[in-house]
Design a protein around this motif. Sequence first.
Motif, PDB file in Angstrom:
ATOM      1  N   ASP A   1       0.873  -1.181   0.000  1.00 19.40           N
ATOM      2  CA  ASP A   1       0.000   0.000   0.000  1.00 19.40           C
ATOM      3  C   ASP A   1       0.910   1.230   0.000  1.00 19.40           C
TER       4      ASP A   1
ATOM      5  N   CYS B   1       1.060   4.927   0.582  1.00 19.66           N
ATOM      6  CA  CYS B   1       0.394   6.119   1.093  1.00 19.66           C
ATOM      7  C   CYS B   1       1.280   6.701   2.178  1.00 19.66           C
TER       8      CYS B   1
ATOM      9  N   PHE C   1      -9.949   1.019  10.621  1.00 17.21           N
ATOM     10  CA  PHE C   1      -8.592   0.981  10.039  1.00 17.21           C
ATOM     11  C   PHE C   1      -7.704   2.037  10.688  1.00 17.21           C
ATOM     12  N   ARG C   2      -8.284   3.208  10.922  1.00 12.20           N
ATOM     13  CA  ARG C   2      -7.460   4.295  11.464  1.00 12.20           C
ATOM     14  C   ARG C   2      -7.008   3.967  12.876  1.00 12.20           C
TER      15      ARG C   2
ATOM     16  N   GLN D   1      -9.985  12.729  -0.913  1.00 13.20           N
ATOM     17  CA  GLN D   1     -10.848  11.567  -1.178  1.00 13.20           C
ATOM     18  C   GLN D   1     -12.197  12.062  -1.697  1.00 13.20           C
TER      19      GLN D   1
END
Length: 327
Positions: free
Chosen positions: A118, A120, A204-205, A221
């Motif tokens: 991933d 990011c 997730f955060r 986003q």
Amino acid sequence: MNNLRIRPRRLRKTQSIRDLTCETRLKSSMLIYPVFVREGNNIIEDIAAMPGQKRYSPDKLPVILERAAKNKIGGILLFGLPEHKDECASSAWDDNGVIQQAIRLAKNEFPDLNIIGDVCMCEYTSHGHCGIIKNGCVDNDATLEYLAKIAVSQANAGADIVAPSDMMDGHTLAIREALDSNNLQDTLIFSYAVKYASSFYGPFREAAGSAPSFGDRKSYQMDIRNSREALKEAMLDIQEGSDMIIIKPGLAYLDILKSVKEKFLVPVGSYSVSGEYSMIKAAALMGWLDEKKIAIESAISQARAGADIIITYFALDLAEWINNGEI
Ligand code: PBG
């Protein structure tokens, strides 16, 4: 009623007729399992908001990779959780960073398993945003060069595929150019082309410690009210060189998935995100839903809407059920 020639119920008569004629089939090779890798040694740590999911130190990754390889899933998607965070996410493009260590280890020990990184910055920045902050905002073009560095570093560590989830304009082009100029032409880009500013990412955060310390992600986003914009985002990423694209979240965005799938020619992945997982787990823990049946129905719904690939925290369970003949 003897004049009824067409009886749809004939196709539903028995399990074996239904299995013969069904329109959607799940395969373990279409499933991708997201894994959180944290720095340290000998650590397997619970994630409170995602019961059953863990954070692994790199040395403990084989526990999960073995299950993934044995069940022949389509790949694992690695998220790195560094100890050191700063303004420019330097741990994300450190060739010895936690994600690079994890990729190297996974690729060495399980060469046939697709390893996806991933790409990011939010797990690696002190402010928790997905890019470089200038004048209180995430600066698009300043961020691109960092994303490119992260992707090159992950690919050099052995990632088969890089998956940029930042939602910066031009991210695929910046990454493709950087990969190509570093002799990494064969590294695939699986971009999160269509990623909404969704509250379904909440758990997730917590898992990744990546909540923004100020503001939100709505300036990069997508607006949850839009659907034509998804086609525009998909078109741009594909034009820039994405080999395959992700629509995210999954279940609440099946309309988007279907329309993107109909319009474009690249493989499309649906990311069934943390909030979807946690809702099912929580309801199951309360005894209100059948976890297994809901997990299967959720995956089938995404496949039916057009997902070629499903990224899900249930990937290993689903693969085991598929391989046992339970699905
Ligand atoms: C990083 C990233 C996020 C997710 C995947 N990559 C979090 C976010 O954008 O806030 C969410 C995944 C999930 O909820 O399961 N940008």
